[in-house]
Design an enzyme around this catalytic site. Structure first.
Site, mmCIF file in Angstrom:
data_model
loop_
_atom_site.group_PDB
_atom_site.id
_atom_site.type_symbol
_atom_site.label_atom_id
_atom_site.label_comp_id
_atom_site.label_asym_id
_atom_site.label_seq_id
_atom_site.Cartn_x
_atom_site.Cartn_y
_atom_site.Cartn_z
ATOM 1 N N ALA A 57 0.943 -1.213 -0.082
ATOM 2 C CA ALA A 57 0.370 0.238 -0.016
ATOM 3 C C ALA A 57 0.749 1.445 0.426
ATOM 4 O O ALA A 57 0.789 2.524 -0.542
ATOM 5 C CB ALA A 57 -1.144 -0.341 0.771
ATOM 6 N N THR A 75 0.818 5.620 -1.524
ATOM 7 C CA THR A 75 0.086 6.453 -0.686
ATOM 8 C C THR A 75 0.435 8.265 -2.178
ATOM 9 O O THR A 75 -0.800 9.041 -1.592
ATOM 10 C CB THR A 75 0.248 6.694 0.680
ATOM 11 O OG1 THR A 75 1.866 6.410 0.501
ATOM 12 C CG2 THR A 75 -0.013 5.402 1.208
ATOM 13 N N GLN A 96 1.056 -6.342 -3.737
ATOM 14 C CA GLN A 96 -0.299 -7.223 -2.768
ATOM 15 C C GLN A 96 -1.884 -5.438 -3.622
ATOM 16 O O GLN A 96 -2.643 -6.007 -2.373
ATOM 17 C CB GLN A 96 -0.185 -6.572 -1.364
ATOM 18 C CG GLN A 96 1.113 -7.304 -1.141
ATOM 19 C CD GLN A 96 1.276 -7.274 0.414
ATOM 20 O OE1 GLN A 96 2.356 -5.941 0.734
ATOM 21 N NE2 GLN A 96 1.115 -7.863 1.048
ATOM 22 N N HIS A 138 -3.637 -10.469 -4.576
ATOM 23 C CA HIS A 138 -4.913 -10.066 -4.085
ATOM 24 C C HIS A 138 -6.047 -9.714 -4.914
ATOM 25 O O HIS A 138 -6.822 -8.963 -4.811
ATOM 26 C CB HIS A 138 -4.806 -8.602 -2.641
ATOM 27 C CG HIS A 138 -3.650 -9.136 -1.683
ATOM 28 N ND1 HIS A 138 -3.271 -8.348 -0.664
ATOM 29 C CD2 HIS A 138 -3.597 -10.648 -1.435
ATOM 30 C CE1 HIS A 138 -2.676 -9.327 0.311
ATOM 31 N NE2 HIS A 138 -3.157 -10.655 -0.087
ATOM 32 N N CYS A 154 -24.060 -14.718 -13.157
ATOM 33 C CA CYS A 154 -23.579 -15.747 -14.128
ATOM 34 C C CYS A 154 -22.230 -15.508 -14.092
ATOM 35 O O CYS A 154 -21.578 -15.401 -15.238
ATOM 36 C CB CYS A 154 -24.682 -15.119 -15.250
ATOM 37 S SG CYS A 154 -23.487 -13.343 -15.406
ATOM 38 N N SER A 188 4.870 -3.204 4.689
ATOM 39 C CA SER A 188 5.026 -3.714 6.637
ATOM 40 C C SER A 188 5.193 -5.278 6.502
ATOM 41 O O SER A 188 5.613 -5.101 7.981
ATOM 42 C CB SER A 188 4.007 -3.032 7.642
ATOM 43 O OG SER A 188 4.040 -1.445 6.808
ATOM 44 N N ASN A 198 10.502 1.622 3.096
ATOM 45 C CA ASN A 198 8.990 1.144 3.672
ATOM 46 C C ASN A 198 9.114 2.404 4.840
ATOM 47 O O ASN A 198 10.693 2.321 5.760
ATOM 48 C CB ASN A 198 8.666 0.143 4.674
ATOM 49 C CG ASN A 198 7.291 0.054 4.344
ATOM 50 O OD1 ASN A 198 6.732 0.252 3.609
ATOM 51 N ND2 ASN A 198 6.935 -0.056 5.993
HETATM 52 ZN ZN LIG Z 1 -25.197 -11.821 -13.962
#
Ligand SMILES: [Zn+2]
Length: 255
Positions: free
Chosen positions: A21, A25, A97, A114, A125, A200, A224
């Site tokens: 992350a 930032t 991530q 992720h 569907c 982190s 970091n």
């Molecule tokens: Zn659908």
């Protein structure tokens, strides 16, 4: 230290980069944990399938808020530096991530551990859509939420079949996408130089990647703003924001 890490990076046989992350930032994307004052619960209980079913108002607003921020954001100098280094052959694999797609928008590629918040899909569907599909058309929906008047609308259902939509991110309690995880683990074990940027290393199993690299004898660099549990094993430690350090390293490697 910049000259030293740049020299090691330049001569590495299999450099791998791992981002979190803190990479985004500086693109104006807050770590959503820092914005959790907006939510009654912690993300660990909100970012779940149970929350989608039990409290759809909270679930959908959480993602709509993040999707709106995501599409307003632009890649920063750190994303650009990594994309340029990869294009010049100095990044074998970039593992992230992050779900914001900013590495790709900077012209790079990334193994997304992720999932992604750039798309959503139908729970019934399976049809996939640009995540902006999920944003309410009428203005003022963020204010409506704060005033307690928000309800998820038609934008949260599939235009094709009317089923519920979900973000294509890994929710808490779900497994990582198998192919992405295997690729990340394989690349990490093959690394001789491994760079952690803006993470982190608090979230597993993603945080095993640098451990795999260390087990294989890779040298570790950590960029970091906060502590990580692997700082003591890093050959280079930059307790700093990502963009400036990456831009300086790029300058030293490829000009
Ligand atoms: Zn659908």
């Amino acid at each position: 230290m910049l000259d030293d890490v740049a020299a090691a990076w330049r001569t590495a046989r299999h450099p791998v980069v791992f981002t979190g992350a803190g990479m985004s930032t500086e693109s104006g994307l807050p770590d959503f944990r820092s914005a959790q004052g907006l939510w009654k619960q912690r993300p660990e209980s909100l970012a779940t399938m149970a929350a989608l079913r039990r409290e759809p108002d909270e679930f959908y607003f959480f993602y709509q808020w993040r999707i709106a921020r995501l599409w307003e954001a632009a890649p920063n100098a750190g994303h650009a530096a990594l994309a340029a280094l990869a294009a010049a052959g100095f990044v074998k694999r970039l593992i992230t991530q992050n779900v914001d797609g900013l590495h790709q928008r900077a012209g790079g590629e990334a193994v997304e551990l992720h999932g992604t918040l750039r798309t959503v899909s139908c729970l019934r569907c399976g049809a996939g859509y640009d995540s902006r599909t999920l944003l309410p058309a009428e203005p003022g929906w963020e204010e409506a939420y704060r005033a307690g008047r928000y309800r998820p609308g038609r934008e949260c259902t599939c235009p094709h079949c009317g089923g519920g939509l979900r973000p294509d991110v890994v929710l808490f309690g779900e497994s990582l996408p198998g192919a992405a995880w295997e690729e990340a683990a394989r690349a990490s074990r093959a690394a001789d130089f491994f760079v952690v940027v803006g993470s982190s290393l608090a979230v597993g199993p993603a945080n095993l990647c640098p451990a795999f690299a260390l087990e294989s004898g890779a040298r570790l660099a950590v960029i970091n703003a906060e502590d990580t549990h692997l700082d003591g094993r890093a050959a280079w430690l930059f307790r700093d924001k990502a963009a400036g350090v990456l831009a300086a390293i790029r300058e030293r490697i490829i000009g």
